[in-house]
Enzyme design. Structure first.
Site, mmCIF file in Angstrom:
data_model
loop_
_atom_site.group_PDB
_atom_site.id
_atom_site.type_symbol
_atom_site.label_atom_id
_atom_site.label_comp_id
_atom_site.label_asym_id
_atom_site.label_seq_id
_atom_site.Cartn_x
_atom_site.Cartn_y
_atom_site.Cartn_z
ATOM 1 N N ASP A 1 0.872 -1.166 0.000
ATOM 2 C CA ASP A 1 0.000 0.000 0.000
ATOM 3 C C ASP A 1 0.914 1.222 0.000
ATOM 4 O OD1 ASP A 1 -1.562 2.168 0.739
ATOM 5 O OD2 ASP A 1 -2.725 1.029 2.207
ATOM 6 N N ILE A 2 0.820 2.034 -1.021
ATOM 7 C CA ILE A 2 1.765 3.144 -1.182
ATOM 8 C C ILE A 2 1.657 4.178 -0.053
ATOM 9 C CG2 ILE A 2 0.373 4.702 -2.621
ATOM 10 C CD1 ILE A 2 2.932 4.937 -4.427
ATOM 11 N N ASN B 1 -6.744 12.357 -10.720
ATOM 12 C CA ASN B 1 -7.468 12.732 -11.930
ATOM 13 C C ASN B 1 -7.343 14.234 -12.080
ATOM 14 O OD1 ASN B 1 -9.721 14.004 -10.509
ATOM 15 N ND2 ASN B 1 -10.230 11.914 -9.908
ATOM 16 N N GLY C 1 -9.715 4.351 -5.726
ATOM 17 C CA GLY C 1 -8.414 3.708 -5.865
ATOM 18 C C GLY C 1 -7.340 4.309 -4.978
ATOM 19 N N ASP D 1 -5.898 7.167 -5.176
ATOM 20 C CA ASP D 1 -6.216 8.570 -4.873
ATOM 21 C C ASP D 1 -7.058 8.642 -3.592
ATOM 22 O OD1 ASP D 1 -6.468 11.283 -5.222
ATOM 23 O OD2 ASP D 1 -7.673 11.175 -7.044
ATOM 24 N N SER E 1 -2.770 4.678 -13.980
ATOM 25 C CA SER E 1 -3.743 4.421 -15.069
ATOM 26 C C SER E 1 -4.234 2.977 -15.189
ATOM 27 C CB SER E 1 -3.208 4.866 -16.453
ATOM 28 O OG SER E 1 -3.258 6.266 -16.578
ATOM 29 N N THR E 2 -3.689 2.057 -14.361
ATOM 30 C CA THR E 2 -4.056 0.643 -14.566
ATOM 31 C C THR E 2 -5.262 0.199 -13.741
ATOM 32 O OG1 THR E 2 -2.587 -0.261 -12.846
ATOM 33 C CG2 THR E 2 -1.654 0.058 -15.043
ATOM 34 N N GLY E 3 -5.901 1.142 -13.044
ATOM 35 C CA GLY E 3 -7.111 0.807 -12.296
ATOM 36 C C GLY E 3 -8.318 1.323 -13.054
HETATM 37 P P1 ADP Z 1 -6.168 5.209 -12.273
HETATM 38 O O1 ADP Z 1 -7.413 6.032 -12.285
HETATM 39 O O2 ADP Z 1 -4.939 6.008 -12.665
HETATM 40 O O3 ADP Z 1 -6.316 3.941 -13.055
HETATM 41 P P2 ADP Z 1 -6.462 3.763 -9.755
HETATM 42 O O4 ADP Z 1 -6.229 4.265 -8.390
HETATM 43 O O5 ADP Z 1 -7.842 3.310 -10.108
HETATM 44 O O6 ADP Z 1 -5.919 4.901 -10.741
HETATM 45 O O7 ADP Z 1 -5.480 2.555 -10.050
HETATM 46 C C1 ADP Z 1 -4.091 2.700 -10.236
HETATM 47 C C2 ADP Z 1 -3.380 1.553 -9.583
HETATM 48 O O8 ADP Z 1 -3.280 1.794 -8.193
HETATM 49 C C3 ADP Z 1 -4.093 0.206 -9.735
HETATM 50 O O9 ADP Z 1 -3.151 -0.750 -10.185
HETATM 51 C C4 ADP Z 1 -4.576 -0.119 -8.319
HETATM 52 O O10 ADP Z 1 -4.531 -1.521 -8.071
HETATM 53 C C5 ADP Z 1 -3.520 0.584 -7.498
HETATM 54 N N1 ADP Z 1 -3.871 0.919 -6.095
HETATM 55 C C6 ADP Z 1 -5.081 1.081 -5.519
HETATM 56 N N2 ADP Z 1 -4.930 1.383 -4.205
HETATM 57 C C7 ADP Z 1 -3.594 1.428 -3.955
HETATM 58 C C8 ADP Z 1 -2.784 1.674 -2.806
HETATM 59 N N3 ADP Z 1 -3.329 1.965 -1.610
HETATM 60 N N4 ADP Z 1 -1.425 1.619 -2.936
HETATM 61 C C9 ADP Z 1 -0.858 1.340 -4.123
HETATM 62 N N5 ADP Z 1 -1.555 1.105 -5.244
HETATM 63 C C10 ADP Z 1 -2.918 1.133 -5.167
#
Ligand code: ADP
Length: 182
Positions: free
Chosen positions: A9-10, A23, A31, A33, A123-125
């Site tokens: 988890d970042i 965004n 996600g 964000d 962008s991968t979510g």
């Molecule tokens: P985007 O709109 O750019 O696609 P998202 O947040 O939906 O952004 O997804 C981007 C990536 O972040 C995805 O691969 C998702 O699995 C990942 N992600 C979601 N939550 C976390 C987190 N807490 N820490 C790291 N990566 C995350």
């Protein structure tokens, strides 16, 4: 500059700067964000609002660009908010925009004096970018950045899901055995 990959988890990364897959509104979302604003507290959103009040961001942050706020309550000093492209099939300049999101984040981190930077898989979510293509672009951008002199010492790709973790490990170990592909 070493390039690492890990699962996690970042918002828990103890680095100088974490990057948010924001965004263009900068007003939060789902996600990663959502997780950053939830754990970072209201200060980050307040700073984002201030950014949106100024030119050239009154209409939002353009795709491929990056701005920064403090880390609020997070264990990082800065959050770099970068806007990746929404996947539209691949012929709308998505690859260049995604590369720009990574490169502009690194440039901004450098200008802030950050020595360690953590990236999510931008962008991968919700934005639907194919994960394998996105991973190649992210790693290539970091490697290209590292070809010029930099004071950034460490870039960590923090993968949330297994598929991204597997892809990053594969790409980092396949073409550069020296990289620590944990
Ligand atoms: P985007 O709109 O750019 O696609 P998202 O947040 O939906 O952004 O997804 C981007 C990536 O972040 C995805 O691969 C998702 O699995 C990942 N992600 C979601 N939550 C976390 C987190 N807490 N820490 C790291 N990566 C995350």
């Amino acid at each position: 500059m070493e390039i690492l990959v890990k699962q996690g988890d970042i918002t828990e990364e103890r680095v100088d700067a974490i990057v948010n897959a924001a965004n263009s509104s900068l007003m939060g979302g789902g996600g990663v964000d959502g997780a950053i604003h939830r754990k970072g507290g209201p200060k980050i959103l307040e700073e984002c609002r201030k950014i949106r009040e100024r030119e050239p961001y009154k209409n939002g942050l353009p795709t491929g660009e990056a701005v920064h706020t403090s880390g609020g309550n997070l264990p990082c000093r800065y959050v770099i908010h970068a806007v990746g492209p929404v996947w539209q099939g691949g012929s709308a300049g998505e690859a260049q925009s995604l590369r720009n999101a990574y490169l502009n984040s690194l440039k901004l981190a450098e200008s802030l004096g950050a020595k360690s930077v953590a990236f999510p898989n931008i962008s991968t979510g919700a934005f639907g970018y194919p994960k394998d293509e996105a991973a190649k672009i992210a790693i290539q951008a970091a490697r290209d950045y590292a070809h010029s002199p930099t004071r950034i010492e460490r870039v960590v790709f923090v993968c949330f899901d297994e598929e991204n973790l597997r892809l990053y490990r594969q790409l980092l170990s396949a073409s550069s055995p020296k990289d620590d592909a944990r």
